[in-house]
Design an enzyme around this catalytic site. Sequence first.
Site, short mmCIF file in Angstrom:
data_model
loop_
_atom_site.label_atom_id
_atom_site.label_comp_id
_atom_site.label_asym_id
_atom_site.label_seq_id
_atom_site.Cartn_x
_atom_site.Cartn_y
_atom_site.Cartn_z
NE ARG A 91 -0.48 -4.58 5.13
CZ ARG A 91 -1.84 -4.82 4.68
NH1 ARG A 91 -2.27 -6.05 4.32
NH2 ARG A 91 -2.91 -3.89 5.34
N GLY A 114 -9.43 4.58 -3.06
CA GLY A 114 -10.23 4.19 -4.14
C GLY A 114 -11.42 5.28 -4.23
CD GLU A 115 -15.15 4.28 -0.47
OE1 GLU A 115 -15.23 4.94 0.54
OE2 GLU A 115 -15.12 3.02 -0.25
CG ASP A 171 -3.11 9.31 5.42
OD1 ASP A 171 -3.62 9.73 4.57
OD2 ASP A 171 -3.89 8.98 6.43
N GLY A 218 -10.79 3.71 1.16
CA GLY A 218 -10.45 5.04 1.43
C GLY A 218 -9.62 5.57 0.20
N GLY A 237 -4.95 -1.39 3.20
CA GLY A 237 -4.69 -2.72 2.50
C GLY A 237 -5.07 -2.44 1.15
NE ARG A 293 -6.51 11.22 4.50
CZ ARG A 293 -7.11 10.73 5.24
NH1 ARG A 293 -8.31 11.42 5.57
NH2 ARG A 293 -6.96 9.91 6.20
CG ASN A 303 -14.57 -6.37 12.13
OD1 ASN A 303 -13.76 -6.99 12.60
ND2 ASN A 303 -14.19 -5.44 10.99
N GLY A 358 -7.00 0.64 0.17
CA GLY A 358 -7.08 1.36 1.33
C GLY A 358 -5.93 1.24 2.04
NE ARG A 387 -13.13 -8.24 8.27
CZ ARG A 387 -11.86 -7.94 8.38
NH1 ARG A 387 -11.48 -7.32 9.54
NH2 ARG A 387 -10.95 -8.16 7.63
CG HIS A 421 -9.23 -6.30 1.01
ND1 HIS A 421 -7.93 -6.29 0.45
CD2 HIS A 421 -9.32 -5.95 2.48
CE1 HIS A 421 -7.25 -5.50 1.15
NE2 HIS A 421 -8.09 -5.31 2.36
CD GLU A 480 -15.05 -4.55 4.03
OE1 GLU A 480 -14.33 -5.55 4.35
OE2 GLU A 480 -14.44 -3.35 4.38
P1 AMP Z 1 -8.94 2.82 4.47
O1 AMP Z 1 -8.16 1.47 4.84
O2 AMP Z 1 -9.93 2.04 3.46
O3 AMP Z 1 -9.62 3.46 5.49
O4 AMP Z 1 -8.25 3.89 3.48
C1 AMP Z 1 -7.23 4.48 4.33
C2 AMP Z 1 -6.58 5.27 3.12
O5 AMP Z 1 -7.51 6.17 2.30
C3 AMP Z 1 -5.44 6.18 3.40
O6 AMP Z 1 -4.33 5.94 2.80
C4 AMP Z 1 -5.89 7.65 3.46
O7 AMP Z 1 -4.96 8.43 3.05
C5 AMP Z 1 -6.92 7.26 2.09
N1 AMP Z 1 -7.60 8.55 1.84
C6 AMP Z 1 -8.61 9.03 2.64
N2 AMP Z 1 -9.38 10.06 2.02
C7 AMP Z 1 -8.29 10.48 1.24
C8 AMP Z 1 -8.70 11.45 -0.12
N3 AMP Z 1 -9.27 12.57 0.22
N4 AMP Z 1 -7.59 11.55 -1.15
C9 AMP Z 1 -6.76 10.45 -1.01
N5 AMP Z 1 -6.61 9.50 -0.13
C10 AMP Z 1 -7.35 9.46 0.79
#
Ligand code: AMP
Length: 402
Positions: A241, A334-335, A283, A332, A212, A285, A7, A210, A91, A180, A385
């Site tokens: 965004r 969603g998981e 973020d 991030g 995005g 969190r 990537n 995430g 990618r 995505h 991915e």
């Molecule tokens: P990604 O772009 O897939 O890496 O996701 C990033 C996003 O996932 C950020 O907003 C992080 O704050 C969020 N994230 C990561 N860990 C957690 C968590 N334990 N609880 C809530 N959001 C999280």
Amino acid sequence: MKILVLNSGSSSIKFQLLDTAERKVMCKGLVERVGLADAIFNYQPAGGDKSKEVLPIPDHLAGIKLILDTLTSPGRGVIASLAELAAVGHRIVHGGEKIQHSVLLCEESLRLIDECTPLAPLHNPANLMGVHAIQKLLPDVPNVGVFDTAFHATMPKPAYVYALDYSYYEKHGIRRFGFHGTSHQYVAMRAAEILGVRLDDFNCITCHLGNGVSLTAVRGGKSVDTTLGFGTCCGVPMGTRCGDVDPAVLMHLIDELGMTSRQVCDLMYKGSGLKGISGVSHDMRDVEEAAAKGHERAELALEIFAHAARKHIAALATNLGDRIDAVIFTAGIGENGVEIRERICQGLGFMGVRIDPERNKVRGKEAVVSPEGAPVKVMVVPTNEELMIALDTEAIVKASRA
Ligand code: AMP
């Protein structure tokens, strides 16, 4: 097959070497700050320690040479010779209407990717640098392009043509593309595997939440509608965004507030979403932490995010015919976002989407989080991915040999 997945970004190169037979990562890493004297090379072989080196990496060719040398280096490497590499999967962000599925990269397909550069000016040229580097360093190894937009090529016209004057679609190619795609494709495939059902008879909404965010209606394993569009700023609000905003607001910002199109673009892409509403952070969190301490705008940001996600889940479900089997959370937020998943699903009970709060206490692991026996499964499926790119690459290489 052993497949290297690359990537390539404008200043970074993320990589994984995968063994597709076992669906296993053999090693992975990231080159950061490409072009600088103090670039960073992060590397980790499976089961081994992470390492980090600071060194000059003048360009993508040098970065990829370093990756290839490391794959075979005594001690840290994971293969004896580069001859073990069956292919490299790249990618690629945008295939536009020109490339709508994964392809073997040849002169013609590379030209088409280049022609799509106006649709992804930051990404496609960087993706191509990775391909050119491999062509130079490994001239006998096939390269396959796997596109973020390709999974959405199955959307029907009513889902992708905007209701502007039709000539803007015909003459200028203005339409919804969706992004995505590799993530949506992977989690839909994996969820069907977990549930033991056939993908071509599986209807779900995949929620890639995430930095995005995009949600996709997947009917019989195929994308039939998605929330991102011509660009990556619509649908559900994201880290920075804005998601859907009435276009009249943008005209007002330009015509009445005197903002330039660049300023409006910066506001929409960089100063909005969780960050813009909460004033705390992009973020999730940080926003959740502030909301828990009583920060009102952080709480509002969470509610706006959940409201938009919930609304789009319900709207997308109208594309699934008469049955929705699952809602799948990935990326991030969603998981890992236990609380936000619960907030989103509150209010979707009318369409059979419910969460079991106990089962929902899961982070970063595959799980069914809806109540036992619920008609609609709510699932957490960590995205992968790289594996999807490797599997697609394997399929294309095998087909080309047949
Ligand atoms: P990604 O772009 O897939 O890496 O996701 C990033 C996003 O996932 C950020 O907003 C992080 O704050 C969020 N994230 C990561 N860990 C957690 C968590 N334990 N609880 C809530 N959001 C999280």
